[in-house]
Design a protein around this motif. Structure first.
Motif, PDB file in Angstrom:
ATOM      1  N   GLY A 138       0.819  -1.205   0.000  1.00 57.32           N
ATOM      2  CA  GLY A 138       0.000   0.000   0.000  1.00 57.32           C
ATOM      3  C   GLY A 138       0.853   1.255   0.000  1.00 57.32           C
ATOM      4  N   GLN A 139       0.243   2.342  -0.473  1.00 59.78           N
ATOM      5  CA  GLN A 139       0.959   3.609  -0.520  1.00 59.78           C
ATOM      6  C   GLN A 139       0.112   4.711   0.108  1.00 59.78           C
ATOM      7  OE1 GLN A 139       1.144   3.875  -4.925  1.00 59.78           O
ATOM      8  NE2 GLN A 139      -0.001   5.812  -4.744  1.00 59.78           N
ATOM      9  N   THR A 141       0.669   8.648  -0.129  1.00 60.79           N
ATOM     10  CA  THR A 141       1.486   9.753  -0.626  1.00 60.79           C
ATOM     11  C   THR A 141       1.072  11.058   0.040  1.00 60.79           C
ATOM     12  OG1 THR A 141      -0.069   9.971  -2.451  1.00 60.79           O
ATOM     13  CG2 THR A 141       1.925   8.715  -2.882  1.00 60.79           C
ATOM     14  N   PHE A 142       1.956  12.051  -0.023  1.00 57.41           N
ATOM     15  CA  PHE A 142       1.700  13.434   0.422  1.00 57.41           C
ATOM     16  C   PHE A 142       1.239  13.464   1.888  1.00 57.41           C
ATOM     17  CE2 PHE A 142      -0.357  13.212  -4.060  1.00 57.41           C
ATOM     18  CZ  PHE A 142       0.870  12.931  -4.632  1.00 57.41           C
ATOM     19  N   ARG A 157      -3.355  12.490   4.522  1.00 57.20           N
ATOM     20  CA  ARG A 157      -2.741  12.920   3.265  1.00 57.20           C
ATOM     21  C   ARG A 157      -3.259  14.292   2.846  1.00 57.20           C
ATOM     22  NH1 ARG A 157      -4.626  10.137  -1.088  1.00 57.20           N
ATOM     23  NH2 ARG A 157      -2.748  10.813  -2.130  1.00 57.20           N
ATOM     24  N   GLU A 158      -2.359  15.073   2.243  1.00 50.83           N
ATOM     25  CA  GLU A 158      -2.735  16.368   1.676  1.00 50.83           C
ATOM     26  C   GLU A 158      -3.297  16.108   0.277  1.00 50.83           C
ATOM     27  OE1 GLU A 158      -2.162  19.213   3.324  1.00 50.83           O
ATOM     28  OE2 GLU A 158      -0.321  19.021   4.504  1.00 50.83           O
ATOM     29  N   VAL A 159      -4.591  16.376   0.093  1.00 50.38           N
ATOM     30  CA  VAL A 159      -5.183  16.198  -1.234  1.00 50.38           C
ATOM     31  C   VAL A 159      -5.789  17.526  -1.687  1.00 50.38           C
ATOM     32  CG1 VAL A 159      -5.654  13.741  -0.898  1.00 50.38           C
ATOM     33  CG2 VAL A 159      -7.391  15.414  -0.241  1.00 50.38           C
ATOM     34  N   GLY A 162      -8.284  19.555   0.619  1.00 52.21           N
ATOM     35  CA  GLY A 162      -8.311  19.240   2.041  1.00 52.21           C
ATOM     36  C   GLY A 162      -7.414  18.093   2.443  1.00 52.21           C
ATOM     37  N   LEU A 163      -7.927  17.259   3.346  1.00 48.62           N
ATOM     38  CA  LEU A 163      -7.143  16.161   3.899  1.00 48.62           C
ATOM     39  C   LEU A 163      -7.916  14.854   3.769  1.00 48.62           C
ATOM     40  CD1 LEU A 163      -6.024  17.864   7.244  1.00 48.62           C
ATOM     41  CD2 LEU A 163      -4.591  17.456   5.246  1.00 48.62           C
ATOM     42  N   GLN A 164      -7.172  13.762   3.586  1.00 46.06           N
ATOM     43  CA  GLN A 164      -7.795  12.437   3.520  1.00 46.06           C
ATOM     44  C   GLN A 164      -7.030  11.521   4.462  1.00 46.06           C
ATOM     45  OE1 GLN A 164      -6.734   9.707   0.296  1.00 46.06           O
ATOM     46  NE2 GLN A 164      -8.881   9.596  -0.265  1.00 46.06           N
ATOM     47  N   THR A 165      -7.740  10.677   5.187  1.00 52.01           N
ATOM     48  CA  THR A 165      -7.059   9.729   6.081  1.00 52.01           C
ATOM     49  C   THR A 165      -7.301   8.301   5.595  1.00 52.01           C
ATOM     50  OG1 THR A 165      -7.324  11.249   7.928  1.00 52.01           O
ATOM     51  CG2 THR A 165      -6.803   8.972   8.478  1.00 52.01           C
ATOM     52  N   LEU A 166      -6.201   7.535   5.535  1.00 50.16           N
ATOM     53  CA  LEU A 166      -6.260   6.130   5.122  1.00 50.16           C
ATOM     54  C   LEU A 166      -5.654   5.261   6.225  1.00 50.16           C
ATOM     55  CD1 LEU A 166      -4.692   6.337   1.519  1.00 50.16           C
ATOM     56  CD2 LEU A 166      -7.134   6.381   2.092  1.00 50.16           C
ATOM     57  N   THR A 167      -6.074   4.001   6.283  1.00 48.89           N
ATOM     58  CA  THR A 167      -5.308   3.045   7.087  1.00 48.89           C
ATOM     59  C   THR A 167      -4.749   1.997   6.143  1.00 48.89           C
ATOM     60  OG1 THR A 167      -7.272   1.721   7.521  1.00 48.89           O
ATOM     61  CG2 THR A 167      -6.635   3.280   9.219  1.00 48.89           C
ATOM     62  N   LEU A 168      -3.545   1.564   6.439  1.00 51.60           N
ATOM     63  CA  LEU A 168      -2.869   0.597   5.581  1.00 51.60           C
ATOM     64  C   LEU A 168      -2.120  -0.408   6.444  1.00 51.60           C
ATOM     65  CD1 LEU A 168      -1.976   3.813   4.596  1.00 51.60           C
ATOM     66  CD2 LEU A 168      -1.785   2.523   2.475  1.00 51.60           C
ATOM     67  N   PRO A 169      -2.151  -1.690   6.042  1.00 55.31           N
ATOM     68  CA  PRO A 169      -1.353  -2.672   6.773  1.00 55.31           C
ATOM     69  C   PRO A 169       0.134  -2.481   6.456  1.00 55.31           C
ATOM     70  CG  PRO A 169      -2.381  -3.703   4.855  1.00 55.31           C
ATOM     71  CD  PRO A 169      -2.889  -2.286   4.919  1.00 55.31           C
TER      72      PRO A 169
ATOM     73  N   GLU B  71      -4.116   1.788  -5.008  1.00 55.57           N
ATOM     74  CA  GLU B  71      -3.779   0.372  -5.204  1.00 55.57           C
ATOM     75  C   GLU B  71      -4.804  -0.303  -6.111  1.00 55.57           C
ATOM     76  OE1 GLU B  71      -4.237   1.912  -2.367  1.00 55.57           O
ATOM     77  OE2 GLU B  71      -2.312   1.911  -1.321  1.00 55.57           O
ATOM     78  N   SER B 177      -7.378   1.254   3.207  1.00 52.44           N
ATOM     79  CA  SER B 177      -8.801   1.517   3.449  1.00 52.44           C
ATOM     80  C   SER B 177      -8.988   3.004   3.696  1.00 52.44           C
ATOM     81  CB  SER B 177      -9.313   0.780   4.678  1.00 52.44           C
ATOM     82  OG  SER B 177      -8.747  -0.495   4.772  1.00 52.44           O
ATOM     83  N   SER B 180     -11.479   8.685   6.330  1.00 50.14           N
ATOM     84  CA  SER B 180     -12.251   9.927   6.360  1.00 50.14           C
ATOM     85  C   SER B 180     -11.642  10.966   5.440  1.00 50.14           C
ATOM     86  CB  SER B 180     -12.293  10.477   7.786  1.00 50.14           C
ATOM     87  OG  SER B 180     -10.978  10.805   8.197  1.00 50.14           O
ATOM     88  N   GLU B 182     -11.575  15.372   5.017  1.00 52.72           N
ATOM     89  CA  GLU B 182     -11.981  16.711   5.466  1.00 52.72           C
ATOM     90  C   GLU B 182     -11.762  17.626   4.287  1.00 52.72           C
ATOM     91  OE1 GLU B 182      -9.881  18.440   8.858  1.00 52.72           O
ATOM     92  OE2 GLU B 182      -9.463  16.373   9.433  1.00 52.72           O
TER      93      GLU B 182
END
Lengths: 250, 309
Positions: A138-139, A141-142, A157-159, A162-169, B71, B177, B180, B182
């Motif tokens: 998984g990646q 970025t930013f 992440r900076e998108v 705004g901002l986006q939050t991911l979870t990755l193993p 991905e 996954s 959220s 913002e």
């Protein structure tokens, strides 16, 4: 937990480069070289992960000419434990660098791989994404925030917008954006200590990687110059010029 | 030749940034298809089918693509893209995230941020913060390209009547996954699409002082941007950053307020049609690219400008 952080030697961000007279390339003679600013942020993040007790070892890696050892020493002075130089004089593009880094990761098996989001010479913004693809991991970025929780990373992440939050193993590849942290300055004692830290050298051939470029630079030129305009005396004159001369406001 | 364009969208609306890539594809020449990958995004496919110059829309509608996770979408692009000569996307943060990953899966060296098409395998692109323009030639059989939106005009969003084909199969890599998002809500136009941009720099002094730009932005229908120095200082969020490592803008009018004009900022705005600089330091480098420079204290000039508009 092992962190691998990749760094790049680039022209210092304060230098305004110019094309060579024959337009064959960029004039890099006697130009100040530094660690890419985003790579420096990645190194800092690795060091903070170690200070928090998340990481136990930091390996700094670069792919490039022999002189890139200087940037590895910078990473070691900032807190990396050891370094690996994949040495080559070939012109490198992101795909080649990603392939070399993958070969290093295959033998090092890091849990977290950190890179800068973009090098300020080629302005490609590709290497991290390519490395994650080649490794099938998984990646994120930013990144502006990284939280490691057990076997997972939560990355903000900076998108655009705004901002986006991911979870990755884990293992995961993360590229650093501007606001991830503010890198520290290396102290003199740490700079001295860095000289004694281990630095191993390898080559793309030894790693079984073909670094022949796929994209060739045909030439370089200066961008169209903008000429300086005029100074206006006050706001009233500015508004008048914008309305009646430039006609960009009504 | 056949060109696949990866659409930028939010599952309901086609982002007009996509239209810049359609124009670039027109310069390369060939059959132009648009891939709409998302979830519940058939409306976007309809909009893409109406774009001038597009002959086919590929619709990949699956929960796996809902949040445009790199991905998953990169696997889809690599699968579909293998039969095209070019794969294009406009250089948004989403495309910058996905396209290099897809390129690596195809074993292709992607070409970032092209500003001109020379021929089907030769392109111009800015390097070193735009201080140099490189002409590069790709030897890969598939060209994966990120298009600098400001360098190509948007094509017409209507007038076309492409067919829509659903893509079967699904790619869920299971490597990330979505948690959220913002997204700052604003009635103002998007930075990269705005006809007028007003940006503040370190000279603004604080985040609160950015409010001085609000009234002017409202009157001009402008988006508000910032220099990296203002972001570094914590005045404003990073998504407002204009520059080499932020957003690239080229509006009809760019107003730089309290911005000195570092190389990295100029890289993001110097293709604007008309540039205005307001700075109290008459030696500031920003004046060397400004059409109209006003040497003044911004705390005096901004209220005056607001009143004069």
């Amino acid at each position: 937990m092992k962190v691998l952080v990749a760094v790049k030697r680039v022209v210092d961000y304060n230098v305004k480069v110019r094309p060579l007279a024959d337009g064959s390339g960029v004039d890099l003679a006697n130009v100040k070289m530094s660690i890419n600013p985003f790579c420096e942020i990645a190194v800092e993040e690795a060091v903070r992960l170690k200070e928090k007790g998340v990481a136990t070892e930091i390996v700094a890696v670069t792919v490039g000419a022999q002189q890139s050892q200087e940037q590895l020493r910078t990473a070691l002075a900032l807190g990396a434990d050891r370094a690996i130089l994949v040495s080559t004089d070939e012109t490198l593009e992101p795909l080649s660098i990603a392939k070399c880094l993958k070969a290093v990761c295959d033998s090092e098996s890091p849990d977290i791989i950190l890179l800068g989001k973009q090098a300020i010479d080629g302005d490609n913004n590709q290497t991290g994404q390519m490395l994650a693809a080649l490794m099938g991991i998984g990646q994120a970025t930013f990144a502006s925030e990284i939280v490691i929780d057990g076997d997972n990373a939560s990355v903000t992440r900076e998108v655009d917008g705004g901002l986006q939050t991911l979870t990755l193993p884990l293992p995961v590849m993360v590229t650093a954006d501007l606001r991830l942290n503010e890198p520290r300055y290396a102290s003199l004692p740490n700079i001295m200590k860095a000289k004694k830290k281990p630095l191993d050298t390898s080559t793309p051939e030894e790693l079984g990687v073909d670094v022949t470029p796929r994209v060739t630079q045909v030439g370089v030129e200066l961008p169209a110059e903008r000429s300086a305009g005029i100074k206006v005396d006050d706001v009233a004159q500015l508004v008048d010029k914008l309305k009646n001369e430039a006609k960009v406001i009504s | 030749m056949s060109i696949l364009i990866v659409a930028e969208h939010d599952n309901s609306t086609l982002n007009i940034a996509t239209l810049n890539s359609v124009t670039a594809a027109g310069v390369i020449g060939g059959d132009v298809h648009i891939l709409v990958a998302g979830h519940g995004c058939s409306g976007v496919a309809d909009q893409a089918a109406a774009v001038t110059g597009v002959s086919k829309v590929l619709l990949a509608d699956s929960a796996s693509y809902a949040h445009s996770l790199a991905e998953n979408v990169a696997l889809l692009i690599a699968e579909l893209g293998a039969s095209y000569s070019h794969i294009l996307a406009t250089s948004t943060s989403n495309a910058k995230n996905i396209m290099p990953r897809a390129a690596a899966l195809l074993d292709v060296q992607a070409i970032s941020d092209i500003s001109a098409v020379v021929d089907a395998d030769t392109f111009k692109r800015p390097i070193y913060a735009g201080n140099v323009i490189a002409t590069v030639k790709s030897t890969d059989s598939i060209k994966v390209i990120l298009v600098r939106g400001t360098a190509f005009d948007a094509c017409a969003a209507d007038g076309g009547s492409a067919s829509i084909e659903s893509v079967t199969g699904d790619h869920d890599a299971g490597k990330s996954s979505f948690v959220s998002e913002e997204v700052a809500k604003s009635d103002r136009p998007e930075l990269t699409a705005a006809e007028v941009v007003i940006s503040g720099g370190r000279g603004m002094g604080s985040g609160e002082n950015f409010a001085l730009l609000d009234g002017i932005a409202d009157k001009l229908g402008a988006a508000i941007g910032a220099s990296r120095a203002a972001v570094d200082a914590g005045f404003v969020p990073n998504d407002m950053q204009v520059g080499q490592t932020g957003k690239i803008v080229a509006p009809d009018l760019y107003v730089a307020v309290g911005i000195s004009g570092a190389i990295q900022h100029l890289a993001g705005m110097k293709d604007s049609k008309v540039i205005v600089a307001i700075n109290k330091d008459e030696e500031a480098p920003i004046f060397s690219v400004a059409d109209y420079g006003l040497v003044a204290d911004l705390f005096v000039a901004l209220p005056e400008l607001d009143a004069a508009l």
